[in-house]
Each structure stands twice: as C-alpha cells, then as structure tokens.
Scaffold this motif. Structure first.
Motif, short mmCIF file in Angstrom:
data_model
loop_
_atom_site.label_atom_id
_atom_site.label_comp_id
_atom_site.label_asym_id
_atom_site.label_seq_id
_atom_site.Cartn_x
_atom_site.Cartn_y
_atom_site.Cartn_z
N ALA A 40 0.81 -1.22 0.05
CA ALA A 40 -0.09 0.07 -0.18
C ALA A 40 0.91 1.30 0.12
N VAL A 41 0.36 2.25 -0.93
CA VAL A 41 1.04 3.54 -0.71
C VAL A 41 0.19 4.62 -0.21
N LEU A 80 -0.47 8.76 0.40
CA LEU A 80 0.15 9.97 -0.09
C LEU A 80 -0.23 10.91 1.10
N SER A 111 0.18 15.41 -6.85
CA SER A 111 0.01 14.04 -6.24
C SER A 111 0.87 12.99 -7.01
N LEU A 162 3.72 10.46 -5.90
CA LEU A 162 3.61 8.78 -6.30
C LEU A 162 4.99 8.42 -6.96
N ILE A 213 8.58 0.37 -5.06
CA ILE A 213 7.20 -0.27 -5.36
C ILE A 213 7.65 -1.28 -6.58
N LEU A 250 -3.42 2.24 -3.72
CA LEU A 250 -2.90 3.72 -3.28
C LEU A 250 -4.08 4.43 -2.52
N GLU A 309 -4.91 8.29 -0.67
CA GLU A 309 -4.62 9.56 -0.07
C GLU A 309 -4.87 9.86 1.34
N LYS A 343 -6.48 0.61 -6.50
CA LYS A 343 -5.79 -0.36 -6.65
C LYS A 343 -5.02 -0.17 -8.14
N TYR A 362 1.68 1.28 -13.46
CA TYR A 362 2.38 2.34 -12.60
C TYR A 362 3.44 2.56 -13.25
N TYR A 374 -2.11 12.19 -9.80
CA TYR A 374 -2.11 10.70 -10.47
C TYR A 374 -3.14 10.17 -11.24
#
Length: 534
Positions: A5-6, A8, A79, A83, A90, A96, A98, A163, A169, A186
C-alpha cells in the motif's frame, strides 16, 4: 492477495501547521493510525508513506512494516510527483490511498480482494466542493473531471483510494519522466496511461466517508462523520434482534437462516434482514425515543404513505415498542446533501410532496412547532439536561414567531416533517421513496420545504427550482419569510432534542450546538429583515 500500500501525505496544508492525517479526531487516533491499522488487519506487509510537509512528524511510523519516503519538491508539485517518489521501492501491484481520506473498512477489504489488476473506488457525489466526478460505461470509467460541465452523465466521484497494477504504474512513471506539468495529479496520469477496459471500478452505495482538505472538513470528520461510523460499527446484540424477528415471524424458523447487517440510522438502528431469501429492513428505536414519538400516529401515518405509493410497504409495526419491519428496496441509494439536489431527484420529491399535501387525508395528530418545543423543554427538564448558553435570552423571540406566522397565514396539510436527505431512498429502477414517519402530522407544507433546504444546505438555485416546480411558477410572496422562520424554529427544536438524547446516553457530537448557533444567526437575519420592512 495484494500486500503493498502507498499512502500519499506530502501536501502542504493551507490552514494548519500540522498535517491533517496526523491530527487526532478520536482520543489519540488520527487518520494515519486508522489507515495503518486497517491495512494491517487486511494482511498488508509493505506500507509506504510518502511525506513532504512536516516530514519529521511521520518518522515515528518507520518500522519493518512501514517505509517513509520523502517527496523532495512537494511545495511545487502535486500527487503524481509524490507517487513517483516511491518508484524505487514499489515492485508489485499496490493499493493507493490519499492520506487525507476517511472511509469504511469494507472499501479497503473489497479492493484488497478484487481480481481486477486496476480498480478504482467510487461512491455518490459528496458535495464537498473538491469532487473528482466520474462518467462510466458498462462497468468501466470513461472520464474523470472536477468540472461537472465536462461530463454528460456523472455517476459519482472518486474516493481517493484505488488499486494500481505494477504494469500500469510503470507506464505512469515512464510518462511522468517526460511530463512538463509538475502539477499533474495521479488520477489524470492513470487515465492517460490506460484504456477504458483497464479502468474497472467498485461502486459503494450509502458509504460513510470523507476527505480532509481544510479545518472545516476536519471539524466535520470529528463531529459528524466519525460519530456516524462509530455508531454503525458498534457491535449489536444479535440475540436481541433475533428475538424481535421471532415475534414478527412466529411460524418461521429464523435461527440459522437469518442474516443481519446494520445499515445505519441517526437516532434509530436499522438492519437489513434476510430470511429464506426474502429481504427486509428492521428498525429498532434508539436511546431516549420514549416520550418523543407517539408510535400509533407514526404507524397510521406511514401506512397512509404506503397506500399513496410514496413509502415502502410495511410488513410489521409494533406501536408499543416502535419495532418496524419494511420491505427492502433492492439496490437502493440513500440520498445525501449533494445527490438530493440533482434536478431529476428534486422533480420526484416535488411529486411526493404534492401527492401527500394534496391527498385530502387528515392525519389524527398535528405537528405544532410551538407545542413540540414546549414538550421537548419538559423532557429536557425531567432528564436534567442543560440547554446551551443564550437560549433563555431568545426564548421570547421563539414564541413570538407564532403571531408572525399567523399573520402570514398557516396552511395545514398531511406532512412528513423530517426531510433529512437520509429519509429519501432511490430504488434501483430510479424511483424515490420517503421513509421514517416518526414526526409526521398535520402541518404547514412550508415546514417541509424549510427542512428540505436546511438539512441538505440547498443552494439558492436548488431552492428556487424546487419552489417553482411545486408551485408551478406561482411561488407565494410570503414563502421566503415563512421558510426562514421555520428554519430558525427547527434549529431550536432539534438542538433541544439533542440535549434530551444525550442525557439518555447518546453522543451526537456537535450536532446540537451547531444547530443552535445556526439558529441564532438566522434569528439575526429575521430581525434585520423586519427592520428593513418597517
């Protein structure tokens, strides 16, 4: 199953020295804490937090589970740059998030388990003012825009959680490497790098969620959104609910066959109940409702609504306990302050009210605002509740409104009287129904309009559209003043109601004091308007 998971969180706040994802909203819990907990509970093994503004405050989260990545130029970028800052760590598909987004746990669970390589999460428009609206076709997103004028049909808005596949990506990073616009977000890069068939989505109806872009949003999270979610997520007494169902269905084995799911409610608790493939909504009255609602009147009036075709069918009603069972509306959408103002929905609500108000039905009870205020004051005194400071100073103003309303003219008609947006539901085939007749009775229809406008913060355009439709272009001259008086009175009424509810153990956040303060502001407007007309 997805494991990365990322989050931001690099953005500089416009009105706060501390990032909103780090500000506690329930004891010591903040948005980052909640997000990390949800991710851990769903089996995520690698969490990346991209930071910028006040980056040192996030260092405490660094661990074997969490990597902290700094976005070097966060002040001048958006954003997509954040990322891209995580590109070296990654290496697989990821979710992803926020960092300023707040949502029910089921959203993350659904994205974690979807078989789609890419998948976006959308829900009904929120009316926040910063929505990313979406247009869809056959299960895929075709267009995203923050400008409604660019979309032919907007089916909802993005939620700030999705996702993204590793392949997608990589394409986004490649395109970013030659992008001259440092303010690229993004989601727009995602759209540029994918075809329509690579943009499936999950649709979440009637979701409790929000995002925090400013202090007003954070206060709303603390005082409204999180208390609603906490009430929804609180465990309920399953055995007690089953016992209610045994009484409703004495000849049916509801033991192992019943499935119960809580579906919300402010003062009451509502549950979706499935018994032998038949679906219902079970309503259980909330804390402190005794003395506030006469259940026999609610039953009689709601049955009239059913016969008019404006309310779902009632399968069971116990006037002693208030336990009610209604047919479940399939694929129902509960309207919110934004969706209720769509023109197609307003046209149906006008039709509902005209059918009710012009029905020539005589309810057996009256809803008289001044009597109701007296009643709630009495309940407050009995429960030893303390009204907000300043109430005694304006109490004379409250009751002086009765003579002014009589001067303007009061029409009595059968009314629903509780036009919060959650009391309007839209079926899968597009029909709008009105539900929850607890406060119904004979009243002035303009009370309904005042409630509709104030509960959903109607724009002036929406108010004018509604009134023009209802009165077919012949809006009474006194309408605006009467509606403003009723808005003042209902804010006073429901602020007292809140004090009573909270003496019984309910926690409604700042709902009551906010309504009281808004009522004070409305009273000032009414007084100023009267001075101008003298």
């Amino acid at each position: 199953m997805i494991k990365t998971a990322v989050i931001l969180t690099a953005r500089k706040e416009r009105d706060s020295g501390i990032p909103y994802p780090l500000q506690p909203f329930d004891g010591n819990i903040c948005l980052i804490d909640r997000t990390i907990t949800l991710l851990s509970n769903n089996g995520f093994k690698h969490i990346i937090i991209v930071v910028g503004f006040q980056d040192h405050l996030f260092e405490k989260y660094a661990s074997e589970l969490v990597n902290i990545v700094k976005a070097p130029n966060y002040k001048y970028t958006a954003s997509m740059a954040s990322l891209a800052a995580a590109k070296d760590i990654i290496h697989e598909d990821f979710v992803l998030i926020e960092g300023d987004t707040f949502y029910e746990a089921k959203v993350l669970e659904a994205l974690s388990n979807t078989s789609h390589k890419n998948c976006l999460a959308i829900t009904e428009e929120s009316g926040s003012g910063d929505e990313a609206f979406v247009e869809t076709e056959q299960g895929f997103i075709t267009k995203i825009s923050k400008d409604k004028h660019q979309l032919c049909n907007f089916e909802g808005e993005l939620m700030g959680i999705c996702k993204i596949s590793y392949e997608t990506y990589q394409r986004m990073i490649q395109r970013w490497s030659v992008c001259s616009n440092l303010l690229m977000n993004y989601e727009y890069m995602f759209m540029d790098c994918t075809s329509v068939l690579e943009r499936p989505y999950l649709w979440f109806k009637n979701l409790i969620w929000g995002e925090v872009d400013k202090r007003e949003d954070f206060d709303k999270l603390c005082n409204y959104i999180y208390p609603r979610l906490r009430r929804k997520e609180n465990p309920f007494d399953y055995a007690n609910l089953v016992s209610h169902l045994h009484r409703i269905f004495p000849n049916v084995d509801v033991g192992e066959s019943v499935v119960i799911e809580q579906i919300g409610g402010l003062s009451n608790k509502n549950f979706k109940v499935t018994i032998h493939d038949k679906e219902y909504v079970l309503r259980v009255p909330g804390i402190g409702s005794e003395g506030m609602v006469v259940r026999s009147f609610e039953e009689q009036n709601s049955l009239q609504g059913c016969m008019m075709g404006i309310s779902p069918n009632i399968a069971y009603f116990d006037e002693k306990t208030g336990i009610k069972l209604t047919d479940y509306i399939h694929n129902a959408e509960t309207l919110n302050p934004a969706t209720i103002q769509r023109k197609d929905n307003l046209i149906q609500i006008v039709s509902i009210y005209k059918k009710l108000h012009h029905s020539n039905v005589r309810f057996n009870n009256d809803f008289n605002i001044f009597y109701e205020i007296h009643k709630y004051e009495s309940l407050m005194e009995k429960s030893k509740g303390i009204m907000y400071d300043g109430y005694d100073n304006i109490r004379t103003d409250i009751f002086s409104m009765e003579s002014r309303l009589n001067e303007l003219g009061v029409l009595l008609a059968p009314c629903h009287n509780d036009a919060v947006p959650e009391n309007f539901i839209k079926s899968g085939d597009g029909k709008v129904y009105i539900i929850d007749w607890e406060y119904s009775g004979m009243n002035d229809p303009m009370w309904e309009f005042a409630a509709l406008f104030i509960e959903s913060d109607f724009s002036e355009d929406s108010q004018d559209f509604f009134l023009d439709c209802y009165y077919q272009g012949n809006v009474p001259l006194e309408a605006k003043e009467k509606i403003l008086i009723y808005e003042f009175l209902m804010d006073m009424l429901w602020s007292i109601w809140t004090v009573v509810k909270e003496t019984q153990g309910d926690n409604l956040g700042t709902y009551g004091i906010d309504r009281f303060n808004r009522g004070l502001a409305t009273l000032k407007i009414l007084k100023n308007n009267r001075k101008l007309t003298k």
